[in-house]
Design an enzyme around this catalytic site. Structure first.
Site, short mmCIF file in Angstrom:
data_model
loop_
_atom_site.label_atom_id
_atom_site.label_comp_id
_atom_site.label_asym_id
_atom_site.label_seq_id
_atom_site.Cartn_x
_atom_site.Cartn_y
_atom_site.Cartn_z
N ASP A 1 7.21 -7.37 -14.48
CA ASP A 1 7.21 -7.86 -13.11
C ASP A 1 8.21 -9.01 -13.06
OD1 ASP A 1 6.26 -8.68 -10.51
OD2 ASP A 1 4.31 -7.82 -11.02
N ASP B 1 9.01 -8.78 -7.40
CA ASP B 1 8.07 -9.43 -6.50
C ASP B 1 8.78 -10.00 -5.26
OD1 ASP B 1 5.29 -10.66 -6.32
OD2 ASP B 1 6.49 -12.49 -6.24
N GLU C 1 9.12 -5.05 -4.12
CA GLU C 1 8.05 -5.32 -3.15
C GLU C 1 8.71 -5.94 -1.93
OE1 GLU C 1 3.92 -7.86 -2.75
OE2 GLU C 1 5.76 -8.81 -3.40
N HIS D 1 -3.02 -5.18 -6.88
CA HIS D 1 -3.73 -6.43 -7.11
C HIS D 1 -3.83 -7.31 -5.86
CE1 HIS D 1 0.47 -7.25 -7.28
NE2 HIS D 1 0.25 -8.55 -7.25
N ASP D 2 -3.20 -6.90 -4.77
CA ASP D 2 -3.19 -7.71 -3.55
C ASP D 2 -4.09 -7.16 -2.44
OD1 ASP D 2 -1.44 -9.62 -4.51
OD2 ASP D 2 0.34 -8.54 -3.84
C1 GLC Z 1 3.56 -10.90 -4.30
C2 GLC Z 1 2.48 -10.67 -5.32
C3 GLC Z 1 1.33 -11.56 -5.01
C4 GLC Z 1 1.81 -12.99 -5.08
C5 GLC Z 1 3.04 -13.21 -4.20
C6 GLC Z 1 3.72 -14.50 -4.55
O1 GLC Z 1 3.16 -10.54 -3.03
O2 GLC Z 1 2.12 -9.31 -5.33
O3 GLC Z 1 0.25 -11.35 -5.87
O4 GLC Z 1 0.79 -13.84 -4.67
O5 GLC Z 1 3.99 -12.22 -4.35
O6 GLC Z 1 4.39 -14.39 -5.76
#
Ligand code: GLC
Length: 583
Positions: free
Chosen positions: A98, A200, A256, A329-330
């Site tokens: 990641d 991310d 993402e 995980h979110d």
């Molecule tokens: C992304 C991750 C999340 C995190 C955020 C800040 O959305 O998936 O878990 O809190 O980025 O890094």
């Protein structure tokens, strides 16, 4: 046409702290993951994506990185990680890391130097602006956690920008030195043998350099027009690709990126542009969230979900590529959120999986999803670790004076911690996750929902996932690379579509409701269903209702006709459709 084989991958996401503990400290770790590789392989996946394992103070569970080149002692050592990589490769799987590139932890050495003085060479690694203590911040953007996106720093009397927690300062991508450091760091992992990366929050890295005020009044994450898919994001990604991802052949990347148009996705992922390989389809898992308030839910209709999926499937065909997921995980657990985790637990978990694994795009499985792990019965805000949930609770109750009980209810339903309770391996103490004190409570339903029990049950959710992954591989020409055609567009219970290429066709029928659903397949869909055979279904094809005339064995059971009725949360996949006469 030669298809790219990487598109046939199925990815398994691990949230390391909650996967498997190996040293009794109650936290999952790298050696724990290594000890479970045979299990992961047995699902049939080819790739593992590890959520961050880097050194981190963990205000955001590792998404606040203090050293991108070191392993967090909580997770183990670099030797442990190298062994994990070797063992993953030895089983024919790839390992992805990641990359958290929008921000670092405030405990990162770059930020420590940056904040130390205005003329430190690292000052420009982050985004600093003048301002008065207790005065107006440089603009009115709000962070994703609520409150200003700026924090005043006494040391130099200026504000720094953070789109997330104030302990996660945003990097200044307009500074070429920052980009070079990042490229070097990515090459470092590639040299170690990593096969790919999940990036991310990648579409917020480039901010409008004027940092203008926003006219939105959102409590969290306002100002996005000035940084989502910002002015230089494509240029920076092309550079990152050229100088880092292209360092070795075959590196795969997934970004993402929320709030993207189809044009944006095409820009990020069109192969000729050499930016990223795919972007996650984030619109569908968020369909039940109020766009202005992450913890408020909204009612949604199946036709809305169909519209989203169909738009991505059609508009990006042969233009871009994307990752498909129903949980990560979110988000709370998919079966609790989109299915029915009580009466139709197995049926709805399997039905949702069928959608993800029979579409055009790369399926991602989030740990525990494959056994139908559910939301945790949280009862109090004090049980939570999720910083977004805690911030939300604080701002709504303290600053807005909302009723604490109501806010708590909302937060307990929507917290990301549902996805972060430990993996349920067996029905023993702590579900086989740890012999110590688990950092997160273990769901009491591990007594019945666990890997061990599902291994031996041929009808389990786990074994259904295995079949789905196998079918995807066996029928890749259609399931991975074929075209998608939506049918029954207006139906509010049944999601139905055809997958096809010039040679063969398949049909997927999914009942998204807890009631029987009746339908008539339209005559003009261009295929003849008489020759269809059932590839897979989440109910036994018992032949009782006359429409399910296959044998009990799901695979290749011949049926004369496709059913006209689906039972609650029923999913059926057919192969062998022929073009209708005259088509
Ligand atoms: C992304 C991750 C999340 C995190 C955020 C800040 O959305 O998936 O878990 O809190 O980025 O890094």
């Amino acid at each position: 046409m030669q298809h790219e084989s990487w598109k046939e991958k199925v990815v398994y996401q691990i949230f390391p702290r909650s996967f498997q503990d190996s040293n009794e400290d109650g936290n999952g770790d790298i050696q724990g993951i290594t000890s479970r590789l045979d299990y992961i392989r047995s699902i049939g996946v080819d790739t593992i994506w590890l959520s961050p394992v880097y050194e981190s103070p963990r205000v955001d569970q590792g998404y606040d990185v203090s050293n991108q080149r070191e392993i967090d002692p909580m997770m183990g050592t670099m030797e442990d990680w190298e062994e994990l990589l070797r063992q993953t490769h030895a089983r024919g799987m790839d390992l992805w890391m990641d990359l958290v590139l929008n921000h670092t932890s405030d405990e990162h050495r770059w930020f420590k130097r940056s904040r130390s003085s205005k003329d430190n060479p690292y000052r420009d690694y982050y985004i600093w602006r003048k301002g008065e203590k207790d005065g107006e911040p440089p603009n009115n953007w709000t962070s994703y956690l609520g409150g200003s996106a700026w924090t005043y720093d006494d040391a130099t009397g200026e504000y720094y920008l953070h789109l997330y927690n104030k302990k996660q300062p945003d990097l200044n991508w307009d500074n070429p030195k920052v980009r070079e450091e990042i490229q070097k760091m990515v090459r470092y992992w590639i040299d170690k043998g990593v096969n790919g990366f999940r990036l991310d929050a990648i579409n917020v890295i480039s901010k409008d350099s004027e940092l203008p005020d926003t006219n939105e009044s959102k409590m969290e994450g306002s100002g996005y027009k000035h940084f989502k898919n910002g002015p230089n994001v494509h240029e920076y990604l092309r550079e990152l690709n050229e100088k880092a991802f292209s360092h070795k052949e075959g590196i795969i990347t997934v970004g993402e990126a929320s709030m993207v148009s189809m044009d944006d996705v095409a820009r990020y992922t069109h192969p000729d542009r050499r930016e990223l390989d795919m972007i996650f389809m984030m619109e569908s898992p968020s369909i039940g969230n109020d766009p202005n308030d992450a913890f408020k839910s909204r009612d949604w209709k199946l036709t809305e979900l169909k519209e989203i999926v169909t738009r991505w499937e059609k508009e990006l065909l042969n233009i871009g590529w994307f990752g498909l997921f129903a949980s990560n995980h979110d988000h709370p657990r998919m079966v609790s959120h989109f299915g029915n985790d009580k009466q139709y637990h197995a049926e709805s978990a399997k039905m949702l999986a069928t959608l993800v694994h029979t579409l055009w795009g790369t399926p991602f499985i989030y740990q525990g999803e494959e056994i139908g792990m559910t939301d945790y019965p949280f009862e109090s805000i004090d049980q939570l670790d999720d910083q977004m949930a805690l911030h939300y609770y604080r701002t709504r109750t303290e600053e807005l004076g909302e009723n604490p009980e109501e806010v708590e209810k909302r937060v307990l339903a929507g917290t990301r911690d549902h996805a972060r309770t430990p993996m349920q391996w067996d029905d023993g103490e702590n579900a086989g996750f740890t012999t110590g004190d688990s950092w997160m409570p273990v769901n009491p339903n591990h007594a019945s929902i666990n890997v061990k029990a599902q291994e031996t049950d041929p009808g389990s959710i786990l074994n259904y996932y295995r079949k789905l992954v196998e079918i995807r591989r066996e029928h890749a020409e259609v399931v991975v690379h074929g075209e998608y055609v939506l049918i029954l567009e207006e139906h509010e219970q049944v999601f139905a579509y055809i997958r096809r290429n010039h040679k063969s066709q398949g049909l997927v029928l999914l009942n998204f409701s807890e009631k029987d659903a009746e339908f008539e397949l339209p005559e003009d869909i261009g295929v003849c269903t008489e020759s269809a055979y059932r590839l897979l279904g989440n109910y036994e094809s018992d032949g009782e209702d006359g429409e399910h005339r296959g044998q009990n064995d799901d695979t290749n059971a011949k049926v004369d006709v496709v059913p006209r009725k689906l039972r609650p949360y029923e999913a059926v996949v057919f192969g062998g459709l022929k073009p209708a006469p005259g088509k």
